[in-house]
Design an enzyme around this catalytic site. Structure first.
Site, PDB file in Angstrom:
ATOM      1  N   HIS A 135      35.229  21.790  27.358  1.00  0.00           N
ATOM      2  CA  HIS A 135      35.535  20.375  27.639  1.00  0.00           C
ATOM      3  C   HIS A 135      35.564  19.525  26.369  1.00  0.00           C
ATOM      4  O   HIS A 135      36.095  18.408  26.389  1.00  0.00           O
ATOM      5  CB  HIS A 135      34.486  19.776  28.585  1.00  0.00           C
ATOM      6  CG  HIS A 135      34.420  20.433  29.929  1.00  0.00           C
ATOM      7  ND1 HIS A 135      35.509  20.546  30.754  1.00  0.00           N
ATOM      8  CD2 HIS A 135      33.376  21.011  30.587  1.00  0.00           C
ATOM      9  CE1 HIS A 135      35.152  21.176  31.872  1.00  0.00           C
ATOM     10  NE2 HIS A 135      33.877  21.470  31.788  1.00  0.00           N
ATOM     11  N   SER A 136      34.953  19.989  25.287  1.00  0.00           N
ATOM     12  CA  SER A 136      34.839  19.152  24.088  1.00  0.00           C
ATOM     13  C   SER A 136      36.193  18.980  23.413  1.00  0.00           C
ATOM     14  O   SER A 136      37.041  19.878  23.431  1.00  0.00           O
ATOM     15  CB  SER A 136      33.818  19.745  23.113  1.00  0.00           C
ATOM     16  OG  SER A 136      34.223  21.017  22.675  1.00  0.00           O
TER      17      SER A 136
END
EC number: 3.5.1.48
Length: 578
Positions: A135-136
């Site tokens: 997700h980063s």
């Protein structure tokens, strides 16, 4: 070469320092539970364990901005209140004084695995990492993720090894939007994600998680989102997605390397074993699996989630979950037979240059028994044919009794169909009725009646052949749940080595490798070594340049599928009528 396992105990150092129901599930036990499971099953000792070093700031910079890296580095000196304040600036994130160290180790573990696989030190491998990363984004933490481990690994593979065809399979319950953003304009990375979506009402609540987001610029068409709009998607849904969406795309772009991100999903672990085995036919089997969300949540028991027993969903993949589950709930790795592969050939094993460990079978069924089985086809069997049939029966009994995993036998052109017929009858009669999947390629059909019998022209193009395997043979195999496969290559079968190898390799998964290949004697010099290699577990050779299926091949396949869809649910992949 074997399988690598990459792990570092320091990745358990971070934990939540304040009350936050949203983040409390991201805990050290998620990592330790996975490692404990490997150890309890004796799998750790079967792997090559690799050491881990922190990713350098230069390596982190392959994906992340210098300012963001410096911000995460600063968390080492912040107190609890400052960490809490910083964490609230992001969505579903918490920082800890050890976050920078752990996150660098997680990225470093992925890089270590990449180097080991791409230098040939190991064939494939698994990295257990924490914190997760998919997700980063370039300058933001998100969803427990600090550094994008998989994106860093992919950029590293491109930069250091010059790879231009990378497949990233993201099979987490949440969409990995971070990976998507990073590679959305990059045609060298094919990103595939299936995830719970619920029409945008499931985290991360993004419209770009939907199916109509396919990349942009030169990367258009290389982002593939498969959003689940209903909950409770099970084994059959995931298998259908693999066979009808992911694998056809992966074969068409001819991927050089496969990188998977695994997290919590509704499918069973046994299902993921089957899916991983299907992926191994790609890219020479060079697979790096990065488990970013391994293990179990602390509150989970050892019993299966009751939701796995729900009836099938009425989704775009309308499948019979209840009928398929017994197949996918069986582990791919059954007790290993004493003999991995045996052959009974008219040519010596040395002349065929067979792989090490292949047994050249000299035994045969008793002459009286062979003649009794052949009596119905007496006019088609000469003395030499009976000798070959006796050896084939001996190999078959070895597979059925669990002494041999797979085998190759030869037959004459005239006796191929009759031999196949005898072997089918022998399977059915062996200790009760068995489910046998038999394929006769370009030969006279066996004289055995079956309510599930069908015939189809053999496609000549690469695309047509892949559609034949992925869109027809494998869905039927998983739906039928055979105990073993009989594959007969008759006179002028027309298969190239790579095609025969791919067919055998992909049929290994539904039956745990229990395949008997019956090859007409004039083809054995060409095919024996290749078939022995794939039945032994090696990756099949490339099919070569991709060619589109012809209109005639597509029409023939669609017509046949339409006839079979009412009975075989894994063929039912069209949306139901409104």
């Amino acid at each position: 070469m074997g399988t690598a396992l990459v792990y570092h105990e320091d990745m358990t150092a971070t934990r939540l320092l304040w009350d936050d129901p949203e983040c409390e599930i991201e805990c050290p036990e998620r990592l330790t539970a996975a490692l404990d499971g490997l150890r309890q099953r004796g799998l750790e000792e079967r792997c090559q364990c690799l050491s881990v070093c922190e990713a350098s700031e230069e390596e982190l910079g392959l994906v992340h901005s210098p300012e963001y890296i410096a911000l995460v580095q600063k968390t080492q000196t912040l107190d609890k209140e400052e960490l809490h304040t910083l964490s609230k600036q992001y969505d579903a994130v918490y920082f800890h004084p050890d976050t920078f160290h752990c996150a660098r180790l997680a990225a470093g573990a992925a890089l270590r695995l990449v180097d080991a696989v791409l230098t040939g030190a190991v064939h494939n491998g698994v990295a257990l990492v924490r914190p997760p990363g998919h997700h980063s984004q370039r300058a933001a933490a998100n969803g427990f993720c600090v550094f994008n481990n998989v994106a860093i690994a992919a950029r590293h593979a491109k930069q250091k090894y010059g790879l231009q065809r990378i497949l990233i399979v993201d099979w987490d319950v949440h969409h990995g939007q971070g990976i998507q953003y990073i590679f959305e304009d990059d045609p060298s990375v094919l990103y595939f994600s299936w995830h719970r979506y619920e029409h945008g009402n499931f985290w991360p609540f993004l419209p770009e998680s939907d199916a109509d987001t396919v990349g942009r610029g030169r990367g258009q068409g290389f982002t593939v989102n498969l959003p689940w709009n209903q909950v409770g998607m099970g084994n059959a849904d995931y298998l259908a997605a693999f066979l009808h969406v992911l694998l056809p795309l992966a074969f068409e772009v001819t991927v050089w390397w496969v990188l998977t991100v695994k997290g919590q999903m509704q499918a069973t672990p046994e299902c993921f074993a089957h899916l991983t085995q299907l992926l191994q036919v790609l890219a020479g089997g060079r697979i790096c699996a990065v488990l970013e969300c391994p293990g179990v949540y602390p509150e989970c028991s050892d019993s299966p989630d009751p939701s796995l027993d729900k009836p099938p969903t009425n989704s775009t993949c309308t499948v019979a979950e209840d009928s398929l589950s017994p197949c996918l709930d069986r582990p791919c790795h059954r007790p290993t037979p004493p003999i991995c592969i045996a052959v009974a050939l008219a040519v010596s094993g040395a002349a065929l240059d067979l792989p090490p460990g292949v047994l050249h079978q000299e035994g045969s069924a008793l002459r009286e028994e062979t003649e009794a089985w052949a009596r119905l086809h007496k006019s088609q069997f000469q003395d030499d044919d009976l000798a070959a049939l006796g050896k084939s029966l001996c190999l078959l009994d070895g597979i059925l009794d669990g002494q041999i995993r797979s085998a190759i036998a030869t037959t004459t052109a005239l006796a191929t169909a009759a031999t196949l017929g005898v072997l089918i009858q022998r399977c059915v009669a062996h200790r009760g009725q068995r489910r046998i999947l038999w394929l006769s390629i370009r030969g006279k059909e066996a004289d055995i009646w079956s309510m599930f019998h069908f015939s189809t022209p053999l496609p000549q193009t690469t695309g047509g052949f892949l559609s034949f395997i992925l869109g027809l043979v494998l869905p039927l195999a998983y739906g039928f749940q055979p105990d073993m496969v009989l594959m007969a290559l008759g006179p002028a079968h027309g298969l190239q080595n790579a095609q025969a190898a791919l067919l055998a390799a992909m049929l290994r998964s539904p039956v745990g490798g229990r395949i008997l290949a019956l090859v007409e004697e004039e083809s054995i010099l060409q095919l024996a070594r290749t078939l022995a290699q794939v039945l032994h577990g090696e990756t099949p050779p490339s099919l070569g340049p991709f060619s589109m299926a012809s209109p005639e091949e597509i029409q023939a396949l669609m017509f046949l599928k339409a006839q079979l869809e009412p009975r075989w649910k894994l063929l039912q992949v069209a949306a139901p009528p409104p």
